[in-house]
Design an enzyme around this catalytic site. Structure first.
Site, mmCIF file in Angstrom:
data_model
loop_
_atom_site.group_PDB
_atom_site.id
_atom_site.type_symbol
_atom_site.label_atom_id
_atom_site.label_comp_id
_atom_site.label_asym_id
_atom_site.label_seq_id
_atom_site.Cartn_x
_atom_site.Cartn_y
_atom_site.Cartn_z
ATOM 1 N N SER A 58 41.436 5.716 22.679
ATOM 2 C CA SER A 58 40.760 7.321 22.920
ATOM 3 C C SER A 58 39.607 7.371 22.015
ATOM 4 O O SER A 58 38.618 7.916 22.558
ATOM 5 C CB SER A 58 41.841 8.261 21.942
ATOM 6 O OG SER A 58 43.109 8.113 22.691
ATOM 7 N N ASN A 59 39.200 6.708 20.899
ATOM 8 C CA ASN A 59 37.961 6.597 20.250
ATOM 9 C C ASN A 59 37.033 5.936 21.210
ATOM 10 O O ASN A 59 35.822 6.183 20.852
ATOM 11 C CB ASN A 59 38.356 5.924 18.937
ATOM 12 C CG ASN A 59 38.780 6.808 17.780
ATOM 13 O OD1 ASN A 59 38.091 7.647 17.230
ATOM 14 N ND2 ASN A 59 39.990 6.764 17.838
ATOM 15 N N LYS A 182 52.466 1.830 19.463
ATOM 16 C CA LYS A 182 51.731 2.694 18.377
ATOM 17 C C LYS A 182 51.949 4.329 18.513
ATOM 18 O O LYS A 182 52.016 4.737 19.649
ATOM 19 C CB LYS A 182 50.101 2.663 19.080
ATOM 20 C CG LYS A 182 49.341 3.483 18.003
ATOM 21 C CD LYS A 182 47.675 3.514 18.516
ATOM 22 C CE LYS A 182 46.866 4.491 17.783
ATOM 23 N NZ LYS A 182 45.613 4.616 18.308
ATOM 24 N N ILE A 228 46.778 1.614 13.531
ATOM 25 C CA ILE A 228 45.750 1.624 14.591
ATOM 26 C C ILE A 228 44.952 2.883 14.430
ATOM 27 O O ILE A 228 45.347 3.805 14.891
ATOM 28 C CB ILE A 228 46.254 1.175 15.830
ATOM 29 C CG1 ILE A 228 47.109 -0.189 16.095
ATOM 30 C CG2 ILE A 228 44.987 1.022 16.758
ATOM 31 C CD1 ILE A 228 47.528 -0.476 17.458
#
Length: 321
Positions: A58-59, A182, A228
């Site tokens: 997403s980042n 995650k 993460i």
């Protein structure tokens, strides 16, 4: 659930620790990939003792990248790490897509580009049409076909609110090519249940990773394998240090530092990738912008973001790992 007879080995094993889902730097003028900044960033993170790098998360604005760009980001990351002497540092690659076929294709591309594992979101666009078996079949089919191991990525914010429960993840953990998860849902009770159910398995340890730095100690108390977390783009040493202090039995120190990290992560959570990139640009001298239509922050907004991260960045400057 169908599956192959043996797990697909990762070239570089995915182990416990703090992993950084990197931003994808873009040129402010063209919004094209900024290769020098990407190489600089991943090399710096490796020197800060992170356990591994995650691309296309997403980042990393994966939804703004073409398939070709995704491969280029991962291959450039692998080349930069190898050139800097970090050949053993693993790369996890985001491979989420809405169809089973495209997800498998992205997993293959990730392997070709130097990825060691795939991070896979559940499909969500047609979720109202799925039955109880649809998500289980999706992950089983992807895991059967993927040339690299996969981790389940549970992130309701990116899947129209769809939140996988612990029963589904525990069931999928039995697949030999599904090596972990995650949990960006932040549900530590879910993490506890998954850890408890998978710890007795004959498989190698199932990696249950938290999805943000603000609950590192909580995840570790519950038996989690690590984090993460996107905050590592700004303060990797602090994020790694919390993990290391806890593992060394220095619980009080870990909890105290966790407070600073959690306050910093709250700024990142509220401002998203816009705030993260703005802080990187200010503190590190690179980071760039997000691709449109994500708006660019105003000067006043940047000042607020930088001020919000100030405590964390001051801590970061004092740490040597």
């Amino acid at each position: 659930m169908r599956h192959s007879n043996s797990p697909v080995p990762s070239i570089r094993p995915i182990t416990a620790g703090f992993y950084v889902p990197i931003v994808t730097p873009f040129s402010k003028e063209t919004e094209g990939l900024d290769y020098p900044a990407l190489r600089q960033h991943v090399t710096w993170l490796a020197k800060c003792s992170v356990a591994g790098i995650v691309t296309q998360g997403s980042n990393g604005e994966a939804v703004h990248l073409s398939h070709t760009e995704r491969q280029i980001v991962t291959s450039t990351t692998r080349e930069a790490l190898n050139s800097a002497g970090f050949d053993d540092l693993p790369i996890i690659v985001g491979c989420g897509a809405q169809s089973t076929l495209e997800t498998i294709e992205l997993c293959s591309h990730a392997a070709q580009a130097g990825g060691d594992a795939a991070l896979v979101l559940p499909p969500s666009y047609y979720h109202s049409l799925y039955n109880d078996a649809s998500i289980l079949d999706f992950f089983a089919d992807v895991a059967d076909a993927s040339p690299i191991p996969i981790l389940i990525y549970n992130y309701p914010g990116a899947t129209s609110g769809f939140d996988m429960d612990s029963d589904a993840i525990i069931s999928l953990s039995k697949h030999p090519n599904i090596i972990g998860c995650k949990l960006t849902c932040g549900n530590t009770g879910k993490l506890n249940r998954i850890v408890a159910a998978t710890s007795a398995s004959s498989k190698p340890a199932f990696l249950c990773m938290g999805g943000s730095a603000d609950f590192t100690t909580q995840a570790l108390v519950g038996g989690g394998s690590g984090i993460i977390g996107g905050l590592g783009n700004i303060a990797p040493r602090a994020c790694v240090k919390v993990f290391d202090l806890y593992k060394a039995g220095k619980i009080d120190e870990a909890v105290k530092m966790q407070g600073v990290v959690a306050r910093g992560d709250w700024v990142a959570i509220r401002t998203g990738i816009v705030g993260t990139k703005a802080a990187m640009e200010s503190y590190l001298g690179y980071g760039g912008c997000c691709r449109k239509p994500v708006p660019r922050p105003t000067k006043e907004e940047v000042e607020r973001y930088v001020e919000g991260f100030a405590e964390l960045f001051e801590l970061e400057k004092t740490l040597v790992l």
